[in-house]
Design a protein around this motif. Structure first.
Motif, PDB file in Angstrom:
ATOM      1  N   PRO A 116      -7.334   0.897  -2.421  1.00 53.25           N
ATOM      2  CA  PRO A 116      -6.708   0.867  -3.754  1.00 53.25           C
ATOM      3  C   PRO A 116      -7.687   0.526  -4.862  1.00 53.25           C
ATOM      4  N   LYS A 140      -1.736   3.642  -1.832  1.00 48.12           N
ATOM      5  CA  LYS A 140      -1.261   2.314  -2.230  1.00 48.12           C
ATOM      6  C   LYS A 140      -1.094   2.186  -3.745  1.00 48.12           C
ATOM      7  N   ASN A 141      -1.730   3.067  -4.506  1.00 46.34           N
ATOM      8  CA  ASN A 141      -1.592   3.056  -5.968  1.00 46.34           C
ATOM      9  C   ASN A 141      -0.597   4.087  -6.481  1.00 46.34           C
ATOM     10  N   ASP A 157      -4.220   9.034   2.092  1.00 45.06           N
ATOM     11  CA  ASP A 157      -4.678   7.914   2.917  1.00 45.06           C
ATOM     12  C   ASP A 157      -6.169   7.973   3.176  1.00 45.06           C
ATOM     13  N   GLU A 261       2.023  -3.009  -3.892  1.00 44.42           N
ATOM     14  CA  GLU A 261       2.077  -1.612  -3.473  1.00 44.42           C
ATOM     15  C   GLU A 261       3.387  -0.926  -3.848  1.00 44.42           C
ATOM     16  N   GLN A 262       4.514  -1.629  -3.757  1.00 38.08           N
ATOM     17  CA  GLN A 262       5.818  -1.017  -4.007  1.00 38.08           C
ATOM     18  C   GLN A 262       6.379  -1.353  -5.387  1.00 38.08           C
TER      19      GLN A 262
END
Length: 512
Positions: A116, A140-141, A157, A261-262
């Motif tokens: 990230p 993740k971003n 990924d 992340e979320q």
């Protein structure tokens, strides 16, 4: 062969397009120019390893890479992905037809996976402004960047997925976020509530006034009286963030790498509580590679300074300018960066070194003059910017053991929102003023005029309580907010009486 890929450099909370030009010709040399820092220059080794693990070879040619514009310093490892894709495309290993449609950002691990990056949100906003079709970045971003509409946000990924996407061998699914639904769904969920606090009704009222008018506040009381507990519940009664405020706040946290992340948009006002050992730079931001400090991370929220006199005096003094201007400017030889810093300052402190001055049951054991010396650790100019100064006494056993439920944060918040709506209409023609705490002396003469009884009360208070001259404007601002909470157009004497009670530390007899 000459190809171009596109990335972005973050400056403050905005981004600048970086064009990466890669030339691949006969030879065996490698050149990277365009003012890269050490982390960018070290990308060569990371790219070689990532490509080998992914089943590709780094070209054995003369490679020249220019990162334009060349007068902007390129910092960090987030340029690994666009550099790697540019090298493979220049060597003829990747189809180049889509390169000008997508912006690329991502740090490469030696195994080819993508790590990230910081500042994904301002980078995505810039990509949309420049009319790119999409943005490819670490998975993740992706949730964070997907806040930006009209832009394909593709999370990957590893570098192999990105290579196969450009070669047409696979498809990267765009990340889609229902920003408004997620934002409004999380706005009302708090871990703390005002109903948890037993007693301390006068302090709760002071916090309500502070929230309604955006006033800074300091609480003075012995250990265990509930200062920190009350301060942590202040965000639960502040008006909810608007989408514009949430976007601005999220950009700051994105640049600092504080977004999980979320998380798409921050839905609740930030609450920052730095330790008293914090340095000047950590408080206001800066460093060799400027980053937002605590005053910026608290933007549109609360900055809580527990045990205020224990902070380094220089750290407290650097707060004076952002408290006044609501932004912080970090200047360096080659550039300057502006970060927003519009926060509510809430501080707490013991009344003396032993902590029991003015305690109802325990004696103060400090020597003569110790209380005033302890208070002198906080400068007059800083104290001048704190509107509400209130003493807290310990909660008696009867209140602690009481089973009667107290007022919830939701009920208090409704009153605060109504008061803020009144202020919003009042200041709609005044640029830069959003609440009563931001009024100037000229505004006070227009919007905070007490009646004759109020003037008599204020004159008597100034004379008999030995209030300082600086307390006059603060009392008028507070009384205007109290009147707004009361739904009153005029400032009456009982509004002024309550405001006067919130200026405890201005009395010359305090701590004597």
């Amino acid at each position: 062969m000459l190809v171009k890929t596109f990335a972005a450099a973050v400056n403050g909370i905005s981004a600048t397009i970086i064009t990466i030009e890669v030339s691949c010709t006969k030879g065996i040399q490698f050149f990277l120019v365009g003012l890269p820092d050490i982390a960018v220059r070290e990308s060569h080794e990371r790219i070689i390893s990532a490509l080998q693990v992914s089943g590709y070879k780094f070209p054995r040619n003369r490679i020249v890479i220019n990162m334009a514009p060349a007068d902007i310093r390129k910092e960090g490892s987030a340029y690994d992905l666009p550099l790697a894709i540019g090298v493979l495309a220049a060597a003829g290993n990747i189809e180049t037809s889509l390169l000008d449609k997508y912006m690329l950002m991502g740090e490469l691990s030696l195994d080819g996976s993508l790590q990230p990056i910081k500042g994904a949100l301002p980078i995505a906003i810039k990509a949309r402004e420049e009319e790119f079709k999409g943005l490819i970045l670490p998975r993740k971003n992706a949730y964070e960047a997907a806040v930006v509409d009209k832009l394909e946000v593709l999370g990957a990924d590893n570098i192999k997925e990105v290579i196969e996407f450009f070669c047409g061998k696979s498809v990267l699914a765009p990340t889609i976020v229902n920003t408004r639904k997620d934002f409004f769904a999380r706005q009302q969920s708090f871990d703390n509530d005002f109903s948890d606090v037993k007693g301390q009704e006068n302090v709760k009222r002071a916090l309500e006034v502070a929230a309604a008018g955006g006033h800074n506040m300091i609480m003075v009381g012995p250990p265990g009286s509930g200062k920190s507990m009350l301060a942590k519940r202040l965000p639960t009664i502040l008006p909810p963030l608007s989408l514009q405020e949430a976007l601005e706040t999220t950009k700051i946290h994105s640049v600092a790498g504080k977004i999980s992340e979320q998380t798409s948009l921050l839905s609740q006002r930030p609450f920052r509580s730095p330790h008293h050992t914090i340095s000047n730079v950590a408080m206001v931001g800066g460093g060799s590679f400027p980053q937002p400090g605590e005053v910026s991370l608290a933007h549109n929220g609360v900055l809580f300074l527990d045990e205020l006199p224990e902070f380094n005096r220089n750290v407290l003094e650097v707060l004076r300018q952002p408290l006044e201007d609501r932004q912080i400017n970090i200047s360096r030889a080659r550039f300057s960066v502006d970060y927003p810093a519009g926060f509510m300052l809430v501080a707490s402190m013991n009344p003396c070194p032993c902590g029991f001055y003015n305690h109802p049951t325990r004696p103060c054991v400090c020597p003569p003059g110790a209380v005033q010396k302890y208070m002198n650790r906080i400068s007059g100019p800083l104290l001048d910017r704190i509107d509400i100064q209130i003493e807290i006494t310990p909660v008696p056993f009867e209140k602690i053991s009481e089973q009667k439920p107290s007022e919830t944060s939701e009920i208090v918040r409704e009153r605060v929102i109504k008061a803020r709506e009144i202020q919003k209409k009042r200041f709609e023609a005044h640029r830069g003023i959003h609440c009563n705490a931001q009024m100037s002396s000229r505004d006070l003469h227009q919007y905070a005029i007490p009646d004759n009884d109020g003037l008599v009360l204020l004159r008597n208070a100034m004379q008999h309580l030995n209030l300082s001259a600086r307390a006059y404007d603060r009392i008028l601002k507070l009384s205007r907010t109290i009147a707004d909470l009361d739904g009153s157009k005029n400032i009456n004497s009982h509004h002024l009486a309550e405001a006067i009670n919130y200026r405890n530390l201005d009395r010359e007899s305090w701590g004597a």
